[in-house]
Design a protein around this motif. Structure first.
Motif, PDB file in Angstrom:
ATOM      1  N   LEU A 181       0.822  -1.216   0.000  1.00 20.67           N
ATOM      2  CA  LEU A 181       0.000   0.000   0.000  1.00 20.67           C
ATOM      3  C   LEU A 181       0.850   1.258   0.000  1.00 20.67           C
ATOM      4  O   LEU A 181       0.406   2.319  -0.452  1.00 20.67           O
ATOM      5  N   GLU A 182       2.063   1.165   0.522  1.00 19.42           N
ATOM      6  CA  GLU A 182       2.923   2.338   0.644  1.00 19.42           C
ATOM      7  C   GLU A 182       3.366   2.869  -0.712  1.00 19.42           C
ATOM      8  O   GLU A 182       3.507   4.076  -0.895  1.00 19.42           O
ATOM      9  N   TRP A 183       3.620   1.990  -1.683  1.00 18.29           N
ATOM     10  CA  TRP A 183       4.201   2.451  -2.939  1.00 18.29           C
ATOM     11  C   TRP A 183       3.345   2.192  -4.174  1.00 18.29           C
ATOM     12  O   TRP A 183       3.539   2.821  -5.217  1.00 18.29           O
ATOM     13  N   MET A 184       2.360   1.304  -4.077  1.00 13.94           N
ATOM     14  CA  MET A 184       1.585   0.949  -5.268  1.00 13.94           C
ATOM     15  C   MET A 184       0.437   1.938  -5.475  1.00 13.94           C
ATOM     16  O   MET A 184      -0.279   2.289  -4.525  1.00 13.94           O
ATOM     17  N   SER A 185       0.245   2.385  -6.699  1.00 15.43           N
ATOM     18  CA  SER A 185      -0.853   3.301  -7.015  1.00 15.43           C
ATOM     19  C   SER A 185      -2.188   2.566  -6.964  1.00 15.43           C
ATOM     20  O   SER A 185      -2.238   1.329  -7.000  1.00 15.43           O
TER      21      SER A 185
END
Length: 517
Positions: A181-185
């Motif tokens: 969740l931190e990096w994925m759009s």
């Protein structure tokens, strides 16, 4: 062991999900049956220009709390709103509120969750999984905590047919999803979501599964228990028979059937529908809080609140009862007469019925609205209905078995008086009576329809019946004339049938005239 009301005397409760279906009734049951509870603190976030206090006041002013108010006129003083948000770090608590809670709270009931089946994975994780982590992080510091009760779902492991009272290994470590969740759009996350879900049907069951594992891992040393209800539906006995206040679960299907919109839905009419009346999970949650605090089990226990294995009730029985009850107690301004049989096991046949019974009539009616200068709305309504049907298809086509050892143990530990007040046994549910109350509750509590309007609603239903007979007759005549009556034999048969009809009508007209004289 102390009785449940004695245990809750002078206890401070912290509750999430107070504005939800289960949360409201937890408040009501505690105040009515444990009147000496000291205070109930409800985590509520401001919404739509309303403060947390205003939202709580609106809940406590509902008819739901009439019986409480009779015996405790000042009951609202015991229920206090705490400004916060389960989706924010530290629950977005004010420092003063946090310090007060950590020094006073005895029992935590965590029932807040996103119950939308098709919620985007990011939002479902924030609410259902990370919300659990934030709760644990805050209340792990609590000095007086005796029990932390987490409300999950019996379908958190619905990829299994036989489900035991245990925490199963998750399909993936929760932290790995949290890291994603931190990096994925959002666009990328939507693409990989079906692969992540695997054989779980939706993001709700998936995130509830991860949340259980996260809770057990991060709440080590805390007095934790998990309650897993199945499909929570209208109240059975308390606080009011048939009480329901939302469109979630089966309520939306009842209304769609009663209004005459729902004519077909994919499902197995012989499959067990695991409905559980609202008061059973509420009684279980309160009782589990008492047992966890007094007995202090060595490890977190899981409690299944379901009915299918003990008092089975099929989807076919539900559709039959709902259709018939809404003919006896029709909803106002029905679109069509309720159809008794709506479940179709074959997907292709269902698609045909949707085209013929849903979409074609919907476009015809909307065309009529446009001709009259009104805004078309039936097609949009069916779009929403089909989305709901798609979300529920998995649950109307499968059935499960659950174990109940911990529930049986819990009931055996309760005093005879507590077993009556905080009843847990579903064997006594008489489904026809319960479904009748549920249909009436849907009409009165959700749609806010007055039962005094039943004569007009029944007259409208008779009008719809006559319209349907006329339409079917005209359609039959047109089909006969266009498709069949091209041969002399068919034409002579047609004239013969019509002559019999005219003679039949004339005979009864003459008979009626003679009887009047």
């Amino acid at each position: 062991m102390t009785t449940i009301p004695e245990f809750y005397t002078n206890k401070n409760i912290f509750l999430t999900g107070a504005t939800g279906f289960i949360g409201k009734v937890i408040i009501e049951k505690l105040l009515r049956c444990c009147p000496n509870v000291k205070a109930i603190y409800c985590l509520i976030r401001p919404k739509k220009g309303q403060t947390a206090e205003e939202r709580l006041k609106k809940i406590l002013d509902q008819k739901l709390f009439e019986n409480v108010e009779k015996n405790m006129p000042d009951f609202q003083e015991k229920v206090r709103a705490i400004h916060g948000d389960i989706m924010e770090e530290g629950l977005a608590l004010f420092d003063s509120d946090k310090e007060m809670l950590l020094n006073t709270i005895d029992i935590v009931f965590h029932s807040a969750a996103s119950v939308r089946f098709e919620e985007p994975l990011r939002l479902a994780m924030e609410m259902n999984c990370l919300g659990v982590r934030r709760m644990v992080q805050v209340f792990k510091q609590c000095k007086r905590l005796e029990a932390f009760i987490h409300v999950s779902t019996a379908y958190s492991n619905c990829n299994k047919e036989y489900i035991e009272e245990t925490i199963y290994p998750p399909p993936i470590e929760p932290q790995k999803i949290i890291d994603i969740l931190e990096w994925m759009s959002d666009e990328m996350l939507d693409l990989v979501t079906p692969k992540l879900l695997g054989n779980l049907p939706n993001t709700y069951t998936y995130t509830k599964n991860l949340a259980e594992h996260l809770l057990i891992t991060e709440a080590e040393g805390m007095p934790v228990a998990i309650v897993r209800p199945s499909i929570v539906s209208a109240a059975w006995r308390e606080p009011i028979p048939g009480w329901v206040d939302n469109f979630n679960g089966p309520s939306s299907l009842y209304i769609a059937t009663g209004k005459g919109f729902l004519r077909s839905m994919v499902g197995d009419s012989t499959a067990v529908a695991d409905l559980v009346p609202l008061d059973l999970p509420v009684n279980t949650i309160i009782s589990v809080g008492w047992y966890t605090a007094t007995e202090k089990p060595r490890e977190p226990l899981v409690y299944h609140v379901t009915t299918g294995s003990q008092n089975p009730f099929t989807w076919g029985e539900i559709e039959n009862m709902v259709g018939n009850y809404f003919k006896r107690y029709p909803l106002d301004a029905c679109y069509r007469r309720p159809k008794v049989r709506v479940f179709t096991p074959n997907s292709f046949l269902h698609d045909c019925w949707v085209l013929v019974s849903h979409l074609i009539p919907a476009y015809m009616v909307d065309m009529g609205y446009m001709i009259m200068g009104k805004k078309p709305r039936i097609v949009n309504l069916y779009t929403k209905l089909h989305k709901t049907m798609g979300s529920l298809k998995y649950f109307t086509s499968h059935e499960w078995k659950w174990t109940y050892n911990n529930m049986a143990m819990l009931s055996s530990k309760m005093s005879p008086e507590d077993q009556k007040v905080f009843y847990l046994d579903c064997h006594a549910i008489h489904w026809p009576t319960y479904m009748e109350n549920s249909c009436l509750g849907t009409k009165t509590f959700i749609l806010k329809e007055d039962l005094n309007g039943l004569p007009a609603a029944r007259a409208h239903l008779r009008k719809l019946r006559n319209i349907r007979y006329m339409f079917n007759t005209m359609l039959l005549v047109i089909l006969w004339r266009l498709l069949i009556a091209r041969s002399n034999l068919a034409r002579n048969s047609w004239y013969f049938i019509m002559s019999l009809v005219f003679k039949f009508v004339r005979f009864f007209k003459i008979t009626s005239t003679i009887s009047q004289k």
